[in-house]
Enzyme design. Structure first.
Site, mmCIF file in Angstrom:
data_model
loop_
_atom_site.group_PDB
_atom_site.id
_atom_site.type_symbol
_atom_site.label_atom_id
_atom_site.label_comp_id
_atom_site.label_asym_id
_atom_site.label_seq_id
_atom_site.Cartn_x
_atom_site.Cartn_y
_atom_site.Cartn_z
ATOM 1 N N ARG A 98 -3.679 -146.222 -34.551
ATOM 2 C CA ARG A 98 -4.063 -145.260 -33.520
ATOM 3 C C ARG A 98 -2.895 -144.370 -33.098
ATOM 4 O O ARG A 98 -3.051 -143.160 -32.935
ATOM 5 C CB ARG A 98 -4.649 -146.005 -32.314
ATOM 6 C CG ARG A 98 -4.976 -145.148 -31.102
ATOM 7 C CD ARG A 98 -5.740 -143.886 -31.437
ATOM 8 N NE ARG A 98 -6.921 -144.128 -32.240
ATOM 9 C CZ ARG A 98 -7.499 -143.200 -32.991
ATOM 10 N NH1 ARG A 98 -6.981 -141.987 -33.081
ATOM 11 N NH2 ARG A 98 -8.571 -143.499 -33.687
ATOM 12 N N LYS A 133 4.689 -124.361 -21.885
ATOM 13 C CA LYS A 133 3.485 -125.066 -21.436
ATOM 14 C C LYS A 133 3.153 -126.168 -22.436
ATOM 15 O O LYS A 133 2.188 -126.102 -23.188
ATOM 16 C CB LYS A 133 2.322 -124.088 -21.275
ATOM 17 C CG LYS A 133 2.584 -123.043 -20.195
ATOM 18 C CD LYS A 133 1.474 -122.007 -20.128
ATOM 19 C CE LYS A 133 1.786 -120.946 -19.081
ATOM 20 N NZ LYS A 133 0.757 -119.886 -19.033
ATOM 21 N N LYS A 165 11.568 -114.095 -13.780
ATOM 22 C CA LYS A 165 10.196 -113.724 -13.445
ATOM 23 C C LYS A 165 10.170 -113.159 -12.025
ATOM 24 O O LYS A 165 11.203 -113.031 -11.362
ATOM 25 C CB LYS A 165 9.281 -114.928 -13.605
ATOM 26 C CG LYS A 165 9.233 -115.435 -15.045
ATOM 27 C CD LYS A 165 8.047 -116.353 -15.284
ATOM 28 C CE LYS A 165 7.937 -116.689 -16.756
ATOM 29 N NZ LYS A 165 6.699 -117.456 -17.065
ATOM 30 N N GLU A 200 10.731 -110.360 -16.825
ATOM 31 C CA GLU A 200 9.290 -110.113 -16.796
ATOM 32 C C GLU A 200 8.985 -108.966 -15.840
ATOM 33 O O GLU A 200 9.521 -108.897 -14.730
ATOM 34 C CB GLU A 200 8.569 -111.380 -16.332
ATOM 35 C CG GLU A 200 7.078 -111.225 -16.129
ATOM 36 C CD GLU A 200 6.482 -112.433 -15.425
ATOM 37 O OE1 GLU A 200 6.056 -113.354 -16.137
ATOM 38 O OE2 GLU A 200 6.476 -112.460 -14.182
ATOM 39 N N ASP A 221 3.778 -108.478 -18.679
ATOM 40 C CA ASP A 221 2.873 -109.558 -18.301
ATOM 41 C C ASP A 221 1.525 -109.020 -17.838
ATOM 42 O O ASP A 221 1.443 -108.233 -16.895
ATOM 43 C CB ASP A 221 3.512 -110.389 -17.182
ATOM 44 C CG ASP A 221 2.708 -111.635 -16.851
ATOM 45 O OD1 ASP A 221 2.279 -112.327 -17.780
ATOM 46 O OD2 ASP A 221 2.501 -111.897 -15.654
#
Length: 293
Positions: A98, A133, A165, A200, A221
């Site tokens: 597994r 992320k 940012k 950004e 963005d």
């Protein structure tokens, strides 16, 4: 990026999590002397990633288990293809199964999704990159999978490059009392010129002040397609142009066609579906299904 040390640490932790006091099912049902042969079979088409991690799960469970690899990371496979063969003590093969599949299915899912994005923009010069992320503790694995699919890796961590940012800029401007250009120039002076600096922006009118600071990359963005084209024209090669936000397989080609250099896609790692791979076992233990969780 994905070193043997990364693999050993994460796979050992996963094995300990899955069988903290041993595999009581194996102890109760499988004779110690039983041996088995198993094949890693693709149930659907995809792109392989994590085959060395797959092998490590068996090796770290029992050094007597042998894994013969039939494909390499980055290779496309079809449903029914045999990607690896595992032989050794049946109990050890069952115990490691597994964990081995969890890593390889997840990583191959990321690689397969990345390949779809890369192919969608292949008619342009845009590069597909990942983001931060990622699953905590598994970034090296997921970033490796992106590379297996033909994508590029963005900065690995907060220690690798500057990415300013909106919240960073808000604090910087308030505390420094300077304008955007002067504040960024001062920051660059503190850093030295070997550190990559990305800023950004979320409006076209923010671009000139950032450009005047001589930054390396400007991230546009959540810009519309028309705004992306205008931003690319305004920057005119004086910085790398990255597009972020609102990127999907349905939109990525049109975004790439605006002329941006980089398209960062969080979905590569946070939304990829695991590829269906199974471990089909034979010999003394008989066939075993991959249906259990």
């Amino acid at each position: 990026m994905l070193t043997p040390a990364h693999i050993a640490t994460a796979v050992s932790a996963a094995l300990a999590e899955d069988a903290p006091w041993g595999d009581i099912t194996v102890h109760a049902l499988i004779p110690v002397e039983a041996t088995a042969s198993a094949t890693l079979v693709a149930r659907e088409a995809g792109v392989l990633s994590g085959i060395d991690v797959f092998a490590a799960a068996f090796r770290l469970t029992d050094a007597e288990v042998l894994v013969d690899l039939h494909a390499e990371d980055g290779e496309a496979f079809a449903a029914g293809d045999v990607l690896a063969t595992v032989t050794g003590p049946a109990g050890s093969v069952l115990t490691a199964e597994r964990v081995a599949l969890n890593f390889t299915q997840r990583m191959s899912g990321i690689a397969s999704l990345t390949r779809s994005y890369v192919e969608a923009v292949a008619h342009t010069s845009a590069r597909i990159t990942d983001t931060r992320k990622t699953t905590p503790g598994l970034r090296a694995f997921e970033r490796h999978a992106v590379a297996s699919g033909g994508g590029r890796n963005h900065r690995f961590s907060l220690s690798d490059a500057v990415m300013a940012k909106d919240n960073h800029l808000a604090v910087l401007l308030q505390q420094s009392g300077l304008g955007v250009t002067d504040a960024l120039l001062a920051a660059r002076a503190r850093l030295g010129h070997t550190t990559h600096v990305e800023v950004e922006v979320d409006r076209l009118d923010q671009i000139p002040a950032v450009l005047d600071a001589g930054v390396d990359t400007i991230m546009l963005d959540n810009f519309s397609l028309a705004e992306l084209r205008e931003g690319v024209a305004l920057i005119a090669g004086r910085a790398v142009v990255e597009a972020s936000g609102g990127v999907s397989l349905e939109t990525v080609a049109a975004i790439a066609e605006t002329g941006v250099d980089v398209i960062s896609v969080g979905a590569l790692t946070h939304s990829a579906r695991a590829i269906d791979l199974g471990l089909d076992m034979s010999l003394e233990v008989g066939p075993v299904s991959d249906a259990d969780g």
